[in-house]
Design a protein around this motif. Structure first.
Motif, mmCIF file in Angstrom:
data_model
loop_
_atom_site.group_PDB
_atom_site.id
_atom_site.type_symbol
_atom_site.label_atom_id
_atom_site.label_comp_id
_atom_site.label_asym_id
_atom_site.label_seq_id
_atom_site.Cartn_x
_atom_site.Cartn_y
_atom_site.Cartn_z
ATOM 1 N N GLU A 94 -65.244 -49.779 -35.916
ATOM 2 C CA GLU A 94 -66.257 -48.398 -36.011
ATOM 3 C C GLU A 94 -67.406 -48.802 -36.916
ATOM 4 O O GLU A 94 -68.341 -48.099 -36.923
ATOM 5 C CB GLU A 94 -65.125 -47.669 -37.058
ATOM 6 C CG GLU A 94 -64.018 -46.856 -36.169
ATOM 7 C CD GLU A 94 -62.777 -46.436 -37.085
ATOM 8 O OE1 GLU A 94 -62.118 -45.947 -36.398
ATOM 9 O OE2 GLU A 94 -62.909 -46.511 -38.196
ATOM 10 N N LEU A 124 -70.025 -45.614 -36.783
ATOM 11 C CA LEU A 124 -69.047 -44.321 -36.865
ATOM 12 C C LEU A 124 -68.865 -43.886 -38.224
ATOM 13 O O LEU A 124 -68.237 -42.925 -38.579
ATOM 14 C CB LEU A 124 -67.849 -44.518 -35.978
ATOM 15 C CG LEU A 124 -67.955 -44.929 -34.496
ATOM 16 C CD1 LEU A 124 -66.621 -44.758 -33.998
ATOM 17 C CD2 LEU A 124 -68.954 -43.763 -33.883
ATOM 18 N N ALA A 127 -61.446 -46.779 -27.087
ATOM 19 C CA ALA A 127 -60.893 -45.978 -28.113
ATOM 20 C C ALA A 127 -59.378 -45.706 -27.981
ATOM 21 O O ALA A 127 -58.688 -45.801 -28.978
ATOM 22 C CB ALA A 127 -61.506 -44.569 -28.425
ATOM 23 N N ARG A 176 -59.649 -41.141 -37.373
ATOM 24 C CA ARG A 176 -60.325 -42.350 -36.309
ATOM 25 C C ARG A 176 -60.668 -41.715 -35.090
ATOM 26 O O ARG A 176 -61.752 -41.741 -34.516
ATOM 27 C CB ARG A 176 -59.495 -43.476 -36.399
ATOM 28 C CG ARG A 176 -60.205 -44.534 -35.737
ATOM 29 C CD ARG A 176 -59.191 -45.764 -35.689
ATOM 30 N NE ARG A 176 -59.046 -46.076 -36.860
ATOM 31 C CZ ARG A 176 -57.956 -46.890 -37.412
ATOM 32 N NH1 ARG A 176 -57.053 -47.124 -36.429
ATOM 33 N NH2 ARG A 176 -57.871 -47.250 -38.809
ATOM 34 N N ARG A 232 -63.724 -39.472 -35.170
ATOM 35 C CA ARG A 232 -64.882 -40.147 -35.167
ATOM 36 C C ARG A 232 -65.286 -40.480 -33.957
ATOM 37 O O ARG A 232 -66.532 -40.389 -33.595
ATOM 38 C CB ARG A 232 -64.984 -41.395 -36.111
ATOM 39 C CG ARG A 232 -64.870 -41.059 -37.694
ATOM 40 C CD ARG A 232 -65.217 -42.304 -38.502
ATOM 41 N NE ARG A 232 -64.218 -43.301 -38.394
ATOM 42 C CZ ARG A 232 -63.482 -43.248 -39.523
ATOM 43 N NH1 ARG A 232 -63.194 -42.695 -40.539
ATOM 44 N NH2 ARG A 232 -62.433 -44.437 -39.254
ATOM 45 N N TRP A 233 -64.243 -40.972 -33.201
ATOM 46 C CA TRP A 233 -64.493 -41.531 -31.602
ATOM 47 C C TRP A 233 -64.945 -40.257 -30.961
ATOM 48 O O TRP A 233 -65.838 -40.562 -29.870
ATOM 49 C CB TRP A 233 -63.213 -42.083 -31.054
ATOM 50 C CG TRP A 233 -63.243 -43.485 -31.595
ATOM 51 C CD1 TRP A 233 -62.259 -44.016 -32.521
ATOM 52 C CD2 TRP A 233 -63.804 -44.605 -31.110
ATOM 53 N NE1 TRP A 233 -62.381 -45.325 -32.792
ATOM 54 C CE2 TRP A 233 -63.185 -45.942 -31.723
ATOM 55 C CE3 TRP A 233 -64.598 -44.997 -29.779
ATOM 56 C CZ2 TRP A 233 -63.675 -46.992 -31.344
ATOM 57 C CZ3 TRP A 233 -64.908 -46.126 -29.312
ATOM 58 C CH2 TRP A 233 -64.515 -47.388 -30.123
#
Length: 249
Positions: free
Chosen positions: A17, A22, A112, A93, A96-97
């Motif tokens: 990340e 990210l 991811a 997470r 964010r992806w």
């Protein structure tokens, strides 16, 4: 979870990340501080940057289809009802992806999924024997070539499920007079056919145990152009148009 208390899998995900930009706010500050004082973490960030570079440089921007994100969410759904301190981190997470996916494309979303669904370590009972090191680490390969036309593919190998997925990112138009055959080339240099790419979409296959043992870190995956039905000799006959090395995901 603070940077100093990360599990090995969390460190790897955090490094990915950070490499992709990210992170924000305190998470970004903590990750940068960890990279500044921890050479191993800094090297992990650099490795992730190198892994993602082919995607960022060569894959056209594309917003992933909703079904891709639904698959990722379904993969982590079983942990939702469990008392698991890592679950909020997994949800953040994934968010964010999802936000970054417009610039990374659908193939990055597939990577991811590798990050988000890798097994989380469980604490062993005090009386349990020392765990054996598992040889089931998911692996990925970026296959690239420029002759006769630009060819880019991403291969994902899941040893636990014995599933190989080869996804085209950039390939010449389909020619019914030719076939794209997938090969694995282990350390001894002998090619072994893993099957043919379909006319459209990814190749998906369950690999038998004997062939699966060839798909190890450092082995080469390659694509050759063959006659319809594939090479009749069990070895590449046409030009090899893309190749890449398997590495741990």
């Amino acid at each position: 979870m603070t940077a100093d208390r990360l599990t090995p899998d969390d460190r790897s995900a955090l490094a990915a990340e950070l490499a992709l930009g990210l992170l924000e706010g305190d998470e970004l500050s903590d990750a940068r501080a960890l990279a500044a004082r921890d050479a191993a973490f800094r090297a992990e960030v650099e490795r992730w940057g190198a892994r993602f570079a082919p995607l960022l440089d060569n894959v056209a921007d594309k917003v992933p289809e909703p079904a891709i994100w639904q698959s990722i969410e379904a993969a982590i759904e079983p942990a939702r009802g469990a008392a698991n301190d890592d679950q909020p981190d997994l949800r953040r997470r994934l968010a964010r992806w999802r936000m970054a996916s417009g610039g990374l494309g659908a193939l990055a979303a597939a990577l991811a999924l590798v990050l988000l669904t890798r097994p989380q370590p469980q604490a062993a009972p005090a009386t349990a024997p020392a765990p054996q090191i598992a040889a089931a680490t998911p692996m990925v390969a970026m296959l690239a070539g420029n002759d006769p036309a630009p060819v880019r593919l991403v291969a994902n190998w899941d040893p636990a499920a014995r599933q190989l997925i080869v996804t085209p990112a950039m390939t010449p138009p389909h020619d019914p007079a030719r076939a794209m055959e997938v090969w694995v080339i282990p350390a001894d240099g002998t090619p072994h056919s893993m099957g043919l790419m379909p006319a459209e979409g990814p190749m998906r296959g369950t690999i038998d145990p004997a062939m699966g043992r060839l798909l190890r870190s450092g082995a080469t995956l390659a694509i050759s152009i063959e006659q319809p039905g594939g090479s009749p000799t069990g070895a590449p006959q046409g030009p090899v148009v893309a190749r890449g090395e398997l590495i741990a995901a």
